[in-house]
Every structure is written in C-alpha cells, then in structure tokens.
Design a protein around this motif. Structure first.
Motif, short mmCIF file in Angstrom:
data_model
loop_
_atom_site.label_atom_id
_atom_site.label_comp_id
_atom_site.label_asym_id
_atom_site.label_seq_id
_atom_site.Cartn_x
_atom_site.Cartn_y
_atom_site.Cartn_z
N ALA A 231 42.19 -12.46 22.24
CA ALA A 231 43.07 -13.62 22.40
C ALA A 231 43.07 -14.47 21.14
N GLN A 232 41.89 -14.62 20.53
CA GLN A 232 41.79 -15.40 19.30
C GLN A 232 42.54 -14.72 18.16
N GLU A 233 42.46 -13.38 18.12
CA GLU A 233 43.17 -12.63 17.08
C GLU A 233 44.68 -12.79 17.24
N GLU A 234 45.15 -12.83 18.49
CA GLU A 234 46.58 -13.00 18.72
C GLU A 234 47.04 -14.39 18.29
N ARG A 235 46.18 -15.40 18.54
CA ARG A 235 46.57 -16.77 18.17
C ARG A 235 46.56 -16.97 16.66
N GLN A 236 45.60 -16.31 15.98
CA GLN A 236 45.44 -16.51 14.54
C GLN A 236 45.92 -15.28 13.76
N ALA A 237 46.89 -14.58 14.29
CA ALA A 237 47.38 -13.38 13.63
C ALA A 237 47.96 -13.71 12.25
N VAL A 238 47.53 -12.96 11.24
CA VAL A 238 48.00 -13.14 9.86
C VAL A 238 48.89 -11.96 9.50
N ASP A 239 50.05 -12.25 8.99
CA ASP A 239 50.99 -11.20 8.60
C ASP A 239 50.60 -10.66 7.22
N TRP A 240 49.61 -9.76 7.24
CA TRP A 240 49.10 -9.23 5.97
C TRP A 240 50.16 -8.39 5.27
N ASP A 241 50.97 -7.66 6.02
CA ASP A 241 52.02 -6.86 5.38
C ASP A 241 52.95 -7.73 4.55
N TRP A 242 53.34 -8.86 5.12
CA TRP A 242 54.25 -9.77 4.41
C TRP A 242 53.58 -10.35 3.17
N MET A 243 52.30 -10.75 3.31
CA MET A 243 51.61 -11.37 2.17
C MET A 243 51.35 -10.37 1.05
N ILE A 244 50.90 -9.15 1.40
CA ILE A 244 50.62 -8.13 0.38
C ILE A 244 51.91 -7.74 -0.34
N THR A 245 52.98 -7.55 0.44
CA THR A 245 54.27 -7.23 -0.19
C THR A 245 54.70 -8.34 -1.14
N GLY A 246 54.48 -9.59 -0.73
CA GLY A 246 54.83 -10.71 -1.60
C GLY A 246 54.03 -10.72 -2.89
N GLU A 247 52.74 -10.38 -2.81
CA GLU A 247 51.91 -10.34 -4.02
C GLU A 247 52.37 -9.25 -4.98
N TYR A 248 52.71 -8.08 -4.45
CA TYR A 248 53.19 -7.01 -5.32
C TYR A 248 54.54 -7.36 -5.93
N ASN A 249 55.39 -8.00 -5.15
CA ASN A 249 56.67 -8.43 -5.71
C ASN A 249 56.46 -9.45 -6.83
N ARG A 250 55.50 -10.35 -6.62
CA ARG A 250 55.20 -11.34 -7.64
C ARG A 250 54.65 -10.66 -8.90
N LEU A 251 53.78 -9.66 -8.68
CA LEU A 251 53.24 -8.91 -9.83
C LEU A 251 54.35 -8.19 -10.58
N HIS A 252 55.28 -7.57 -9.84
CA HIS A 252 56.42 -6.91 -10.49
C HIS A 252 57.23 -7.90 -11.32
N HIS A 253 57.42 -9.10 -10.76
CA HIS A 253 58.18 -10.12 -11.47
C HIS A 253 57.46 -10.52 -12.76
N PHE A 254 56.15 -10.72 -12.67
CA PHE A 254 55.37 -11.08 -13.87
C PHE A 254 55.46 -9.97 -14.93
N LEU A 255 55.35 -8.72 -14.50
CA LEU A 255 55.41 -7.60 -15.45
C LEU A 255 56.78 -7.48 -16.10
N LEU A 256 57.84 -7.74 -15.33
CA LEU A 256 59.19 -7.71 -15.90
C LEU A 256 59.35 -8.80 -16.95
N GLU A 257 58.81 -9.99 -16.65
CA GLU A 257 58.88 -11.07 -17.64
C GLU A 257 58.10 -10.70 -18.89
N GLU A 258 56.91 -10.11 -18.70
CA GLU A 258 56.09 -9.73 -19.85
C GLU A 258 56.79 -8.63 -20.66
N GLU A 259 57.43 -7.69 -19.98
CA GLU A 259 58.17 -6.63 -20.67
C GLU A 259 59.31 -7.23 -21.50
N PHE A 260 60.03 -8.20 -20.92
CA PHE A 260 61.13 -8.83 -21.65
C PHE A 260 60.62 -9.54 -22.90
#
Length: 486
Positions: A186-215
């Motif tokens: 029950a506690q896990e259901e109340r405090q559920a963290v959307d890890w898929d969304w957060m991990i995907t966001g971090e990789y997207n952010r990393l891709h953005h940083f690498l594209l800027e560095e490439e430019f």
C-alpha cells in the motif's frame, strides 16, 4: 470435459469398504491428473469461485481481482499476458466450480481411506506412537525394535497436539509477515515513482547536452579551418611578394642591389623559417564527453608476447611493458617494417569490440597499432594495395611533436606529447580509432578495413632521442580510470 466421470469413478472406489492400497493409489493418480484443471495458478490452491477469462485460463475470482488491481496492465492474463478485449469482470464458471467441489470430496475420501490403511503398520497393529527422530508413526511392536529403541517416542495424540501448536505458531508468524507485505504494498502504491519517465528524461537531457557540445565543437573546427586557410593564404601572398621583390632586385644595377641586400636576405630567411608552422597544421583537440567512459565497457586485458618480440626491443617480466634495446640505430625504410621492430600482443582478435590503453608518458617517440598477416600488400599491376599494418606514430623534431598515420593522411603538429593513447577496434565494421585519453579527444580513425583473419595489437617504443636513455611503453591496467591516471 471428462473430469466429472473420473471423479465419480474414484469416489465410488473410495466408498467401497474393500478398497485396497492399490485402489487408493489409482484414485490418487486420477486426482493428480485433474490438479491442473482445478488449481488456481495464482494462489496454488483449489479454485474458490473460479472465473475463466477470454484466453481460456481460469483463476479464483478474488485472486484475479487482486492481480488486476495491482498489475501494470489491467485485464491481462497473469500467465500468457494476453489482454482481454472484454472490459467486464467474468462471471463464476459454475461447471468448473462443481468439478472443484467433487475433487475436494474425492480428496477427503482418499485421505480417510489412506488413514485407515496407515493406522495399521507392517505388523497389522494400530499406530499409537510417534517417533520424534524419524518423524513417523509406529506401532508398539515397532517401537521395541532396534530401529526405534533409542529414539524419542510420544503418543500419537500428544505428538499431533504439539504439531498443531507449531503450525499455529508458524501461521501467526506468516500472518504478521503478510500484514507487513500488505502495508509495504500500500505504501509503494501511494509513493509510486515513475522511474521510466524520469530515466527517459535524463537520457533526453543527455542527448540534448551532447548535441549542443557537438554543435560547439563543429563550429570551433570551422573557425580553426578558416583561420588556418587565412594563415596559409597570407603566407602564400607573402611568398609571392617576396618572389616579386627578389626578381626585381636581381635585375637592379650592382650598387643599388648591394645597398639593402642585408635586410632583404634577413627578411627572406625569416619568411622561409615560417614554413613549418604555416604549412603543417596543428592537431585539433575535440573532446567528446563520456566517450572514454563508454569505451571502457570494452576494455580487454592485453599482455605482450616475448616470443613475438623483435631483437630490437625487450619485454618486461609481467609482459605489460616494452623498451628499446641499446644499439638499435638502423633506419626503417618502409612503414610495414614497424611490425618487425616491435612486440606483438599475446591476444588475437577475430570478432567483437575491444579497447585498450597504452601509457607512453616517458616516450617522445613511439609507434602503436595493429598487425594482420591476412592483409598482404598486392604488388601486381592494376590491383588495389592492401596494407597489413595500421599504425599511429609520434615523432619529435626540434621542439615540436608530430603525429603521423600509416596508411592515412594524418600529419599534424601538437602542442605537447600525448601521454596516454586509447585504441578501439571493431572487427565487423573494420574500424580502428586512436584517442587522446587524458583530453578525451579523437586523434584519428581508420574505417572499412577489410579484415579477413586475425588481428594482433603491436607496440614499438621507437628510437630514443640522442643523449637519452630508453624508456618503457606500458599497457594500462584494466581497472585504472582516467581520473586516476591524470
């Protein structure tokens, strides 16, 4: 379903007073054949209000409801994961419920019949005692035999009472653990963290940083190329002006020619001295963040083969470094001869991806690369040449360091020596890349090498500079990271 007929036959057999042990065994065997049809795959017990979903699997009504409530995909089968197109909870399967009840009755009858047989031991006596050591009921006569003489024996009633107390204790313990698990769920259901969304966001952010560095990196290269072109263009105009001036002066009368010849000769000498810096470009440093760390996934532990070493070099006892022997002064006439003035690795690669690093901190001059005996140079006319050595070479001339490749077009100056080089080999694509490890920058890439056989790394410490002692070229330990080396 023929389960009803099997259950009825077994039930009649069990109700027969003359039933024997073989008949009981036969009835038990028939019951086991029905277990998969009357057992819930979730709770592993007999069905309670069984329901059947669209894929054909059946479960207890309560078990399926609980699974669909906590599962990531509603209305999917817990076994085959097929999603039901019907969004309504299925009704109780009365046919299956009736079969389950009959099977329960059969099981009870079998247990009663088996208990009647087990009440009589091998001596046909009632089993009134329980052996605590063997955990089995025995008759009085068996208890007096040597098999049980030294064992602890208890009346069956007392042993059963103690067993029920132990089971009750375990039941209470399991109940507490079940309550804890329910609270955590029950506690896990109340405090559920959307890890898929957060991990995907971090990789997207990393891709953005690498594209800027490439430019930024590509823009810097363009600016350097324009500056180099301007510098070479200016140098060419300077040489053209000097050429015109020299032609004009050479046609002047003697006295006029000799009046300012000193300044002209000095300026000409100064312009000619600028040739090396103007013509030979400087190696660009383009750091690629995270590249060395990613390549470390393919690190291999390489050792040098003393039996495959040239007489010009000597290998250390741990086979991790090589030095030039004294007296090596002969001139190398062809780049392929480097493989015969070096040491080969003990490891041979025929597939996959490999990465290794070499430390040449104390070496001003060195050669590093791969050797493959299956890519021989073709000498016939009108046939393409195929080189068996692919190398990166460092030379020192006066105060400058120069990097060259063979084969290839790299010939660049450097601000200072390269102390650690990473080598990445990808066999399938025929790729060989050299990296400046401490700067995380690319040095050079060979691509589309037509490998057809084994590839062997090779190492050559090169000739020491006049007046200096030979220094080692060393393989970096696999566990040594970039930050430790720097």
């Amino acid at each position: 379903m023929n389960g009803f007929n099997q259950v009825e036959i077994a039930r009649v057999c069990c109700r027969n007073e003359a039933i024997g042990e073989k008949s009981i065994a036969a009835a038990m065997e028939k019951l086991q054949e029905l277990q998969s049809e009357i057992t819930c795959a979730i709770c592993r017990d007999y069905f309670s209000e069984p329901v059947t979903i669209s894929c054909g699997h059946s479960y207890c009504r309560a078990c399926l409801s609980w699974t669909w409530r906590i599962g990531p995909t509603a209305f999917s089968c817990p076994e085959c994961r097929q999603v039901s197109q019907v969004r309504e909870f299925p009704a109780v399967n009365e046919h299956l419920a009736q079969l389950t009840d009959l099977s329960r009755e059969l099981c009870s009858l079998l247990l009663q019949s088996a208990e009647g047989h087990h009440q009589r031991g091998r001596h046909k006596k009632a089993l009134k005692l329980f052996c605590e050591d063997d955990q089995t009921p025995v008759c009085v006569r068996c208890s007096q035999s040597p098999d049980h003489g030294a064992h602890k024996l208890s009346p069956v009633e007392e042993a059963a009472h103690n067993c029920r107390k132990k089971l009750q204790h375990l039941q209470n313990h399991v109940g507490k653990r079940l309550e804890e698990a329910e609270k955590l769920l029950a506690q896990e259901e109340r405090q559920a963290v959307d890890w898929d969304w957060m991990i995907t966001g971090e990789y997207n952010r990393l891709h953005h940083f690498l594209l800027e560095e490439e430019f930024r990196c590509l823009e810097r290269i363009k600016q350097e190329e324009r500056a180099s072109w301007d510098r070479l263009s200016q140098h060419m105009h300077t040489l053209q002006d000097l050429m015109l001036e020299l032609q004009e002066r050479s046609q002047q009368p003697n006295m006029e020619l000799l009046q300012e010849v000193k300044q002209l000769l000095g300026r000409s000498e100064s312009i000619l001295c600028q040739r090396a810096n103007a013509v030979i470009p400087e190696l660009r440093e383009c750091p690629i963040p995270g590249m060395i760390q990613m390549l470390s996934r393919f690190r291999v532990d390489i050792t040098m083969d003393p039996t495959a070493a040239s007489s010009c070099v000597t290998v250390s006892e741990d086979k991790k470094s090589v030095k030039t022997r004294e007296g090596w002064e002969e001139e190398i006439m062809h780049p392929e001869d480097y493989a015969f003035h070096a040491v080969l690795a003990e490891q041979v690669f025929n597939s996959g991806k490999q990465y290794w690093e070499v430390d040449m901190t104390q070496l001003p001059q060195w050669m590093l690369g791969i050797y493959t005996p299956y890519l021989r140079r073709k000498r016939r006319r009108n046939e393409p040449t195929c080189d068996s050595v692919f190398l990166l070479q460092c030379l020192k001339k006066e105060e400058d360091y120069y990097l060259q490749t063979y084969p290839g077009s790299l010939e660049h100056r450097m601000k200072g020596p390269v102390s650690r080089v990473g080598v990445y080999l990808e066999y399938t694509s025929g790729t060989l890349i050299f990296y400046n490890v401490l700067h995380s920058s690319l040095i050079y890439e060979f691509h589309s090498i037509p490998f057809t056989g084994s590839v062997i790394p090779f190492f050559s410490p090169g000739l020491p500079l006049p007046g200096t002692k030979a220094s080692p070229m060393s393989l970096c330990p696999v566990g040594l990271c970039v930050c430790c080396s720097s």
